[in-house]
Write a protein that holds these residues in place. Structure first.
Motif, mmCIF file in Angstrom:
data_model
loop_
_atom_site.group_PDB
_atom_site.id
_atom_site.type_symbol
_atom_site.label_atom_id
_atom_site.label_comp_id
_atom_site.label_asym_id
_atom_site.label_seq_id
_atom_site.Cartn_x
_atom_site.Cartn_y
_atom_site.Cartn_z
ATOM 1 N N ALA A 149 80.534 33.698 43.604
ATOM 2 C CA ALA A 149 79.324 32.915 43.867
ATOM 3 C C ALA A 149 79.248 31.682 42.974
ATOM 4 C CB ALA A 149 78.083 33.783 43.668
ATOM 5 N N MET A 178 72.967 35.896 49.096
ATOM 6 C CA MET A 178 72.267 35.382 47.922
ATOM 7 C C MET A 178 71.333 34.253 48.332
ATOM 8 S SD MET A 178 75.043 33.189 45.720
ATOM 9 C CE MET A 178 75.846 31.720 46.355
ATOM 10 N N GLY A 182 68.916 39.328 46.936
ATOM 11 C CA GLY A 182 69.289 38.156 47.720
ATOM 12 C C GLY A 182 68.145 37.625 48.553
ATOM 13 N N LEU A 214 71.209 37.407 43.727
ATOM 14 C CA LEU A 214 72.447 37.883 44.334
ATOM 15 C C LEU A 214 72.305 39.354 44.694
ATOM 16 C CD1 LEU A 214 75.488 37.369 45.011
ATOM 17 C CD2 LEU A 214 75.990 38.100 42.672
#
Length: 287
Positions: free
Chosen positions: A286, A185, A206, A241
Motif C-alpha cells: 500500500a 483501503m 478500510g 487498511l
C-alpha cells in the motif's frame, strides 16, 4: 359543449382530489441508514464451531510437520501456589531468561564497531532470527498488486473538509484463480492542504468517512475524538487498511487470503509467514 365543460370540471375535481389526498398521505419514510459491517468477532455458534474445527486441523497439521506428538500444559492460574503447574506471581521469578543477547555483538562474538558492520552484518542476523523464529518467511514469487481508485468523494471528518478515496489492490491470481485477494483501503487527506501532508496508516476496516464501523456490545466509545478526526484537525491524512482483506486472523483462513494464494490453496510449511507478516506485506504494498 356542455359535455366538454362537464369533462373539464370532473378533471379539475379529480386533480383537486388527488392533490388533497397527496397532501394528506404520510411522507415517505427516510431511507434506512447503511447497516454496520458484520463484526468478525461476533459470529454465530455454527460459524464459530466451523472456524474452531478448521483451526484445530491447521494446528494438528503443523504439529505433524514439526514432529511434535505432545504439548506440555501451560501454567494454571487457578492452582494454588506450590501445586503442579501453578502460575507464578512472584516478581523475583518472573524472568526465566535474564541473559539477553547483546544486540551489538555478532554471533561469532565480535563487537559491532561501525554503522557499516551494523547494516551489513548484525542487523541481517537479527532479521534472520525474527524471520525464522517469530514472523515467518515470505515465500518467493508472491503475486503483484495492481491498485485502482474505485471512488473519490469530498466530505467532512470532524467538521473538516476532506477528499476520500476508496482504493482497491487486486492481487494477481492468474496462477490460481480459485482464490481472489482484493486489498481494501481508504485514503483521506484534508482539502485545504497546500502541499503533501504526512499520512498515518492504521489497520482497520478500510472504511470511508461516514461509513459505519463494527461495534462491540457493551463497549463504550472513548470520550476523546476519534484518531481520524484528530489527525485531520492537525493537518494530517490517514489510511484505513483492511487487514481482513489481506489475510484472515485465524487458523481456518490460512489456506485463503494472500497466504493461501501464494501457496495455491495448500497449507503452510513451518517456516512460512503468518497473519502478522502478511499484514505487513500488504501495508508495504500500500505504501
Amino acid at each position: 359543449m356542455h359535455d366538454l365543460r362537464r369533462i373539464c370540471a370532473l378533471s379539475g375535481l379529480s386533480l383537486l382530489a388527488a392533490t388533497w389526498l397527496g397532501a394528506q398521505a404520510p411522507s415517505p419514510a427516510p431511507s434506512a441508514a447503511p447497516a454496520a459491517p458484520a463484526n468478525p468477532f461476533l459470529l454465530s455458534p455454527e460459524e464459530r464451531a466451523r472456524l474452531d474445527q478448521l483451526s484445530r486441523e491447521d494446528h494438528a497439521d503443523m504439529l505433524r510437520q514439526l514432529g511434535i506428538t505432545k504439548l506440555r500444559p501451560g501454567a494454571n492460574g487457578r492452582a494454588a501456589a506450590g501445586e503442579p503447574g501453578a502460575a507464578n506471581y512472584d516478581p523475583a521469578k518472573a524472568n526465566p531468561y535474564p541473559d539477553w543477547p547483546d544486540p551489538l555483538t555478532l554471533k561469532d562474538g565480535r563487537k559491532v564497531t561501525s554503522a557499516e558492520m551494523w547494516w551489513r552484518q548484525r542487523r541481517p542476523e537479527i532479521a534472520e532470527d525474527f524471520e525464522r523464529e517469530v514472523y515467518g518467511r515470505v515465500p518467493s514469487g508472491v503475486p503483484t498488486v495492481a491498485w485502482t481508485v474505485a471512488e473519490t468523494v469530498e466530505t467532512t471528518v470532524g467538521g473538516q473538509p476532506v477528499v476520500a478515496r476508496r482504493v482497491i489492490g487486486h492481487v494477481d491470481n492468474s496462477a490460481y484463480p480459485a482464490i481472489s485477494v482484493d486489498i481494501k483501503m481508504a485514503v483521506v487527506v484534508p482539502v485545504n492542504a497546500k502541499g503533501p501532508v504526512p499520512v498515518l496508516m492504521m489497520f482497520g476496516w478500510g472504511n470511508m468517512p461516514g461509513e459505519p464501523l463494527p461495534r462491540f456490545p457493551g463497549v463504550q466509545e472513548p470520550a476523546a475524538p476519534p484518531s481520524t478526526e484528530q489527525l485531520i484537525a492537525a493537518g494530517w491524512g490517514y489510511v484505513s487498511l483492511s487487514t481482513a482483506s489481506i489475510q484472515a486472523d485465524n487458523g481456518a483462513g490460512l489456506t485463503a487470503g494472500i497466504i493461501g494464494l501464494a501457496n495455491k490453496g495448500q497449507r503452510r510449511t513451518p517456516e512460512q509467514w503468518g497473519s502478522l507478516r502478511a499484514w505487513a506485506w500488504g501495508a508495504a504494498r500500500a505504501l
